[in-house]
Design a protein around this motif. Structure first.
Motif, PDB file in Angstrom:
ATOM      1  N   GLN A  63      -3.433  -1.801   9.911  1.00 54.06           N
ATOM      2  CA  GLN A  63      -2.369  -0.989  10.485  1.00 54.06           C
ATOM      3  C   GLN A  63      -1.183  -0.954   9.536  1.00 54.06           C
ATOM      4  N   GLY A  64      -0.945  -2.084   8.867  1.00 48.39           N
ATOM      5  CA  GLY A  64       0.101  -2.113   7.856  1.00 48.39           C
ATOM      6  C   GLY A  64      -0.216  -1.195   6.688  1.00 48.39           C
ATOM      7  N   THR A  65      -1.481  -1.226   6.261  1.00 45.05           N
ATOM      8  CA  THR A  65      -1.918  -0.322   5.197  1.00 45.05           C
ATOM      9  C   THR A  65      -1.713   1.129   5.612  1.00 45.05           C
ATOM     10  N   GLN A  66      -2.021   1.426   6.871  1.00 45.05           N
ATOM     11  CA  GLN A  66      -1.861   2.785   7.387  1.00 45.05           C
ATOM     12  C   GLN A  66      -0.395   3.186   7.387  1.00 45.05           C
ATOM     13  N   PHE A  67       0.480   2.249   7.764  1.00 45.44           N
ATOM     14  CA  PHE A  67       1.909   2.552   7.770  1.00 45.44           C
ATOM     15  C   PHE A  67       2.413   2.794   6.354  1.00 45.44           C
ATOM     16  N   GLY A  68       1.905   2.001   5.398  1.00 44.80           N
ATOM     17  CA  GLY A  68       2.290   2.216   4.007  1.00 44.80           C
ATOM     18  C   GLY A  68       1.857   3.576   3.510  1.00 44.80           C
TER      19      GLY A  68
ATOM     20  N   TYR B 218       0.807  -1.211   0.000  1.00 43.47           N
ATOM     21  CA  TYR B 218       0.000   0.000   0.000  1.00 43.47           C
ATOM     22  C   TYR B 218       0.843   1.265   0.000  1.00 43.47           C
ATOM     23  N   TYR B 219       2.130   1.127   0.249  1.00 46.93           N
ATOM     24  CA  TYR B 219       3.035   2.233  -0.062  1.00 46.93           C
ATOM     25  C   TYR B 219       2.945   2.527  -1.551  1.00 46.93           C
ATOM     26  N   ASP B 220       3.000   1.472  -2.359  1.00 46.07           N
ATOM     27  CA  ASP B 220       2.900   1.633  -3.807  1.00 46.07           C
ATOM     28  C   ASP B 220       1.600   2.320  -4.208  1.00 46.07           C
ATOM     29  N   PHE B 221       0.501   1.856  -3.616  1.00 47.95           N
ATOM     30  CA  PHE B 221      -0.810   2.377  -4.003  1.00 47.95           C
ATOM     31  C   PHE B 221      -0.978   3.827  -3.554  1.00 47.95           C
TER      32      PHE B 221
ATOM     33  N   VAL C 152      10.383  -2.472  -2.404  1.00 48.58           N
ATOM     34  CA  VAL C 152       9.139  -2.930  -1.801  1.00 48.58           C
ATOM     35  C   VAL C 152       8.841  -4.366  -2.199  1.00 48.58           C
ATOM     36  N   VAL C 153       8.955  -4.657  -3.476  1.00 46.39           N
ATOM     37  CA  VAL C 153       8.627  -5.992  -3.989  1.00 46.39           C
ATOM     38  C   VAL C 153       9.538  -7.048  -3.370  1.00 46.39           C
ATOM     39  N   VAL C 154      10.812  -6.780  -3.312  1.00 45.99           N
ATOM     40  CA  VAL C 154      11.768  -7.762  -2.788  1.00 45.99           C
ATOM     41  C   VAL C 154      11.498  -8.071  -1.321  1.00 45.99           C
ATOM     42  N   VAL C 155      11.328  -7.026  -0.512  1.00 45.47           N
ATOM     43  CA  VAL C 155      11.112  -7.228   0.923  1.00 45.47           C
ATOM     44  C   VAL C 155       9.804  -7.972   1.182  1.00 45.47           C
ATOM     45  N   ALA C 156       8.727  -7.574   0.517  1.00 42.51           N
ATOM     46  CA  ALA C 156       7.438  -8.222   0.726  1.00 42.51           C
ATOM     47  C   ALA C 156       7.465  -9.672   0.269  1.00 42.51           C
TER      48      ALA C 156
END
Length: 463
Positions: A168-173, A34-37, A208-212
């Motif tokens: 909460q993860g979405t919020q952090f992103g 959701y950082y990406d989005f 982002v892609v690699v870590v996820a």
């Protein structure tokens, strides 16, 4: 690590449940994806309206066009849900989580490589829209699968808390996507920002892609899904989509209406940022800091609200999280229009950080518990994505339109938010409270005897 046992009077946790691992995977994956989005929405409010559309457009029209590209990703999400939802219920929650990760990351990286309107003319906004469509399709399966994984791995008495980590993860992103622009808007000149600086946050999606991927590849399918899958006939089972359409249309409609609360988020993060910087003339980096502060507050408020929902129920917490933001939107936008930084920060933290977080942290369990395991991803994806398509897709356009050609009518925008929140409250009131029910109880609750008999017939005869 041994997971905590169920309290007295509750059935023991199914073998194979890993609530902590599921919550962590959902949190990290959702934050990074959701950082990406969200980085697109921030860029659309700050620079894309200047770079991808004709220079002679008035500020209000340029914002309207830019907000339209933000809305495209929401409009296509129901279509993506038709594909990603059944895949999640048939192929597995993890399968969809990995697929959407690469779709989202690839599209975001490509946005940073696109030519501007000055360089490519109408091809620039066309390619921008295409990338946004891919992002929307990806997002349609991401949350439903992550929520289902965490719900089905959760201990029965902590489902709201465990699933809240996805949001909460979405919020952090979202926080990260906003914060990453601050050094660029502060340290770079406007020429540098508009020439190359805006591209860097999009290119960071490669990391982002690699870590996820590293995090999510270790996640196992939840026991509830595996058990449900084991009961399917070997040939021609009823499809999740057919079951959802046949038996769960009302739940999908209820969620779609309840999801109109997303209007608050879109106005706060996207439209008000454009309004503040392009119309009122407030400082970009300071307005970005407002969103960062609000999101930081939300990181604490979301799990706390979820713990409360595990104690007193999903419905009262969710409804409080709808009514509160509807009321607070008026003073917040009024403060932005007046340029009062103290009130902007205070009202922003209360509106988005505290009040909106109540509904935002509760809806994963509240919505997901409206479906049995066999169709959970499909129903959750369809319901939320229809609601997000309407709220996220139309809100930027409607808000920009009602604000007028000069973009100054913030009171009309606040009224739009109130109307959307009223729809959400009415829908929530029609839902059943599931706080005290196990997942097995929920499966039984949403499958009547008539439905069970028809389900068995469909399993035998579905093409």
């Amino acid at each position: 690590m041994t997971e905590p046992s169920a309290p007295a009077g509750e059935p023991a946790a199914t073998h194979g449940k890993t609530p902590k691992k599921a919550a962590l995977a959902a949190w990290i994956g959702s934050a990074l994806e959701y950082y990406d989005f969200a980085v697109y929405g921030t860029a659309a409010a700050l620079v894309l309206n200047h770079l991808f559309f004709p220079e002679d457009a008035s500020p209000g029209v340029a914002i309207l066009l830019s907000m339209g590209t933000v809305g495209v990703a929401y409009v296509v999400r129901p279509l993506g849900a038709l594909v990603m939802g059944p895949l999640g219920d048939r192929m597995g929650r993890k399968f969809v989580l990995m697929l959407t990760l690469f779709m989202m990351g690839g599209a975001t990286f490509l946005v940073g490589c696109l030519p501007t309107y000055e360089q490519a003319g109408l091809w620039a906004p066309a390619l921008l829209v295409l990338c946004r469509v891919i992002q929307g399709i990806s997002a349609s399966g991401e949350q439903a699968s992550a929520i289902s994984v965490s719900l089905e791995h959760s201990d029965e008495h902590r489902r709201a808390f465990t699933t809240s980590w996805t949001l909460q993860g979405t919020q952090f992103g979202t926080l990260l996507a906003t914060a990453v622009f601050i050094p660029f808007t502060t340290l770079l000149t406007e020429e540098q920002l508009f020439s190359w600086g805006w591209r860097v946050p999009f290119w960071l999606s490669a990391v982002v892609v690699v870590v996820a991927w590293v995090i999510r590849r270790r996640l196992e399918e939840p026991p509830a899904f595996e058990e449900s899958k084991s009961h399917l006939p070997e040939e021609k089972p009823a499809t999740p989509l057919s079951l959802m359409v046949t038996f769960h249309k009302a739940a999908v409609a209820r969620i779609a209406c309840a999801a109109m609360i997303n209007t608050v988020n879109v106005v706060f993060l996207v439209w008000s940022l454009s309004f503040a910087t392009s119309v009122v003339g407030l400082d970009r980096s300071t307005m970005l800091t407002v969103a960062v502060v609000a999101n930081a507050v939300a990181l604490a408020a979301i799990p706390l609200g979820a713990l409360l929902a595990d104690r007193i129920g999903r419905k009262p917490v969710f409804i409080a999280g709808v009514v509160g933001p509807a009321v607070m939107m008026y003073p917040y936008l009024g403060a932005v229009a007046a340029g009062d930084w103290t009130l902007i920060f205070v009202y922003g933290a209360i509106l988005s950080g505290c009040l909106y977080s109540l509904s935002n942290g509760i809806w994963p369990s509240f919505y997901a518990e409206m479906f049995p395991t066999r169709v959970r991803v499909t129903g959750l994806a369809m319901g939320t994505q229809i609601g997000f398509a309407v709220s996220g897709g139309l809100t930027p356009i409607v808000a920009s339109a009602v604000a007028g050609a000069q973009g100054t009518n913030w009171l009309a925008v606040s009224l739009v938010v109130s109307g959307a929140c009223l729809i959400s409250v009415v829908a929530a009131l029609t839902a059943k409270e599931t706080k005290d029910k196990t997942l097995a109880d929920i499966d039984e609750l949403h499958t009547t005897r008539t439905e069970a008999a028809e389900l068995a017939r469909l399993d035998r005869t579905a093409p």
